[in-house]
Design an enzyme around this catalytic site. Structure first.
Site, PDB file in Angstrom:
ATOM      1  N   ASP A 126      86.949 -39.755 -32.867  1.00 26.55           N
ATOM      2  CA  ASP A 126      87.459 -41.220 -32.564  1.00 26.55           C
ATOM      3  C   ASP A 126      87.877 -41.692 -31.832  1.00 26.55           C
ATOM      4  O   ASP A 126      88.849 -42.174 -31.570  1.00 26.55           O
ATOM      5  CB  ASP A 126      88.343 -41.194 -33.761  1.00 26.55           C
ATOM      6  N   ASP A 163      81.952 -39.686 -34.813  1.00 27.77           N
ATOM      7  CA  ASP A 163      82.287 -40.722 -34.836  1.00 27.77           C
ATOM      8  C   ASP A 163      82.647 -41.344 -34.122  1.00 27.77           C
ATOM      9  O   ASP A 163      83.898 -42.313 -33.607  1.00 27.77           O
ATOM     10  CB  ASP A 163      82.802 -41.799 -36.236  1.00 27.77           C
TER      11      ASP A 163
END
Length: 328
Positions: free
Chosen positions: A155, A182
């Site tokens: 992230d 991600d």
């Protein structure tokens, strides 16, 4: 009255006016040492007027957790390279109780600009416990980043929008973004123009987790003329998965210098979610060893030149105000 004495009186009057109104100069300087208006970047941000202004940052490492809520803030690294000015902190969701709370730099104001600097979350370098750890949480509209390095692991970049507002438009040019799970995620309307996207060593690397939540939401990520690379120790490398069902990600003329999984795109949770029915994934003119349009997930789109035109940066980002990034 001589010119010099008039100039001195004018300067004194300006100083008095500043003291009375609380106004700050339009341009401020920050340095770890030596002559500067402030020693910390947050102090300089807080000292800007409501209309914002520019902060020139001298080379050095600034270990601060930064919040930028006012509009029109510009951060400019004054080193020779982006590596010369480093804004870094080391929180994680596991330590502060939330992914967004972990951000080293949080920008919620509109018309933000950053140039020639590095924003980092170094949590993963100092802890063996995996956790989301955001380097930059960017939620303002009409944001521009030029030659900015965004460093992290899970992230890294939260490219998102503020609740209750139209999707934020964000433009990244000649930037470098690294991470693994991600590591570019959120629901903004973002363009990455000639950026390098790098997967760091991990069993699984997901470049994107876009979170468009409804078919009429005007958000998505476009990567135009970017380069994708990866550490040799990366296990599986994927272009992305859908954090929300209508995730939208488009790669235009991207050089994929890494071994992306042939299908390119993966379900959020294989065997449990069915986001391929609603998500929109597309490529146009990909090159490099990871370019394999014939093997991509069947629901993904191979664009022709005419269809790809609608995703070009200026057309995609214009909005009702006709915004043209790169004009500043």
């Amino acid at each position: 009255m001589t010119i010099s004495s008039f100039a001195r009186r004018l300067a004194l009057a300006a100083t008095a006016l500043t003291a009375l109104t609380g106004a700050a100069p339009l341009r401020l300087t920050v340095a770890v040492e030596g002559k500067a208006d402030h020693r910390t970047l947050q102090a300089a941000i807080d000292a800007l007027p409501d209309a914002g202004g520019e902060i020139d940052i001298a080379p050095g490492t600034y270990r601060e957790k930064l919040a930028i809520a006012r509009n029109g803030v510009r951060l400019v690294g004054k080193g020779k390279r982006p590596q010369d000015v480093v804004l870094v902190w080391g929180d994680a969701s596991a330590t502060v109780g939330g992914t967004l709370k972990s951000a080293s730099v949080t920008v919620s104001g509109d018309d933000f600009l950053a140039r020639n600097l590095t924003i980092q979350n170094d949590y993963h370098l100092n802890s063996a416990q995996p956790s989301q750890a955001v380097a930059l949480a960017l939620m303002g509209d009409r944001a521009q980043l030029y030659k900015v390095r965004l460093l992290g692991a899970q992230d890294t970049l939260y490219a998102a929008s503020r609740k209750g507002r139209p999707p934020s438009r964000q433009y990244f040019r000649d930037c470098y973004v690294e991470g693994h799970v991600d590591f570019i995620f959120g629901d903004s309307k973002a363009v990455f123009d000639r950026c390098t996207i790098h997967g760091v060593a991990n069993a699984t690397v997901m470049i994107t987790a876009q979170s468009k939540d409804a078919p009429d939401q005007d958000s998505g990520y476009v990567f135009d003329r970017c380069t994708i690379t990866a550490d040799p120790k990366v296990g599986e490398l994927w272009l992305g998965r859908a954090w929300r069902p209508y995730a939208t990600v488009v790669f235009l003329r991207t050089r994929i210098d890494a071994d992306v999984q042939p299908k390119g795109w993966r379900e959020w949770t294989p065997g449990k979610t069915e986001t391929f029915k609603t998500a929109y994934y597309a490529e146009y003119a990909s090159t490099g060893r990871g370019a394999n349009p014939a093997a991509r997930e069947p629901s993904a789109h191979a664009l022709d030149a005419k269809t790809a035109e609608r995703w070009t940066p200026r057309r995609f980002l214009a909005g009702p105000d006709g915004w043209k990034p790169g004009q500043f």
